[in-house]
Design a protein around this motif. Structure first.
Motif, mmCIF file in Angstrom:
data_model
loop_
_atom_site.group_PDB
_atom_site.id
_atom_site.type_symbol
_atom_site.label_atom_id
_atom_site.label_comp_id
_atom_site.label_asym_id
_atom_site.label_seq_id
_atom_site.Cartn_x
_atom_site.Cartn_y
_atom_site.Cartn_z
ATOM 1 N N ASP A 139 54.890 27.443 -16.454
ATOM 2 C CA ASP A 139 54.231 27.762 -15.178
ATOM 3 C C ASP A 139 55.190 28.326 -14.127
ATOM 4 O OD1 ASP A 139 52.214 26.575 -16.583
ATOM 5 O OD2 ASP A 139 51.802 24.992 -15.149
ATOM 6 N N HIS A 142 52.966 30.914 -9.995
ATOM 7 C CA HIS A 142 51.548 30.661 -9.723
ATOM 8 C C HIS A 142 51.155 31.430 -8.467
ATOM 9 C CE1 HIS A 142 48.195 28.581 -7.667
ATOM 10 N NE2 HIS A 142 47.713 28.468 -8.887
ATOM 11 N N GLY A 163 47.390 31.788 -12.423
ATOM 12 C CA GLY A 163 46.864 31.523 -11.092
ATOM 13 C C GLY A 163 45.463 32.068 -10.889
#
Length: 317
Positions: A139, A142, A163
């Motif tokens: 991740d 985002h 996202g």
């Protein structure tokens, strides 16, 4: 307001002293390693337009590094090194490295391996990044709202760009899938789009997708689905576009995956406007050779744009 920060200065402390207004805040980072406090979330949530850039203009010489992750601060907007909140209007980042140093220890989700380098948690603002290097594992980036990345390096291992964006454009960027530190046999995915309903989503133009060699049985995909997008859902649409991108042959030639039918994909078939789609893709061999991508190998949910459709999308954004 223009400020120069040395490696001994605290970015969080600077943010805490700014009064909300329409005044531009311009921060220059001196060369060297700027470290956040242990597990610190550096948070900016002001309407003041913000520019942060390295004083030298070289991302290799200037870095902001810290460790944060889901185990220390729960939820997406809390576990990044640098987070921008809903009150932001315009944020520009230029020519420095932003790294979340979290290293995965095991597969236990409770230990929180999600660890963004940046979280742009602002659906109505705009983020602009140029000459940046974003490094983490799971991740890494985002984004919500609108964002543009130009000449940036982005590195991670699982869903490292994701996202609930309207439009997020990556132009002339290197997107690098690194090996999972727990072992090379785990599958890798660059993107998990949760784009807004009917919006362009994540668009890559003239980007280079590279990867570390995980062995012959490794699975590396450009994108996978989160699995809950629907025709009438506000977001969670699987919208990713590749325009004239180069992809290492270490990636699966299907490009996308529904993980053997275990995750629903929406739109079920990409189109020129949204969904999984590509145009002008090239495959780079390990010997450096380039070949045209055979679109017949694309996963069933994917769509091959025409030249006119690709040009129209590029012009639109």
């Amino acid at each position: 307001m223009k400020l120069t920060l040395t490696t001994n200065d605290s970015l969080s402390e600077v943010f805490s002293k700014i009064s909300p207004s329409d005044e531009l805040i311009h921060i220059l980072l001196s060369d060297g390693e700027h470290k956040g406090l242990l597990h610190e979330r550096i948070f900016y949530n002001l309407p003041n337009p913000l520019v942060i850039e390295s004083e030298s203009g070289n991302a290799e010489k200037c870095a902001l590094r810290s460790e944060n992750c889901e185990a220390y601060h729960k939820d997406t907007e809390n576990r990044a090194v640098l987070t921008f909140g809903e009150k932001c209007t315009s944020v520009t980042l230029k020519n420095f490295t932003l790294e979340n140093t979290h290293v995965k220890t095991c597969d236990d989700a409770a230990l929180g391996n999600q660890a963004e380098a940046i979280c742009f948690h602002c659906p109505s603002g705009k983020l602009s990044c140029e000459g940046m290097s974003f490094v983490s594992r799971q991740d890494t980036i985002h984004v919500k709202g609108f964002s543009r990345f130009k000449n940036c390096f982005v590195c991670g291992d699982v869903d490292f760009i994701w996202g609930y964006c309207d439009t997020s454009v990556f132009e002339d960027c290197t997107i690098h899938t690194r090996a999972d530190n727990r072992g090379s046999d785990r599958p890798a995915y660059v993107l998990q789009s949760r784009a807004l309903n009917s919006k362009p989503g994540f668009v890559f133009i003239n980007c280079n997708f590279t990867a570390e060699d995980r062995g012959k049985d490794a699975e590396i995909y450009i994108g996978r689905s989160q699995g809950t997008g629907k025709k009438d859902s506000v977001d969670r649409w699987d919208s990713i576009a590749l325009i004239n991108c180069t992809i290492s042959e270490l990636y699966d030639l299907a490009l996308w995956t529904d993980e053997n039918g275990t995750r629903a994909v929406y739109p079920e078939k990409g189109s020129a406007k949204c969904g999984w789609r590509q145009y002008g893709t090239k495959i780079r061999g390990v010997d450096g050779s380039l070949s045209d991508y055979d679109s017949r190998l694309q996963e069933k949910h994917g769509y091959t744009m025409t030249e006119d459709e690709a040009k129209e999308l590029a012009a639109l954004i």
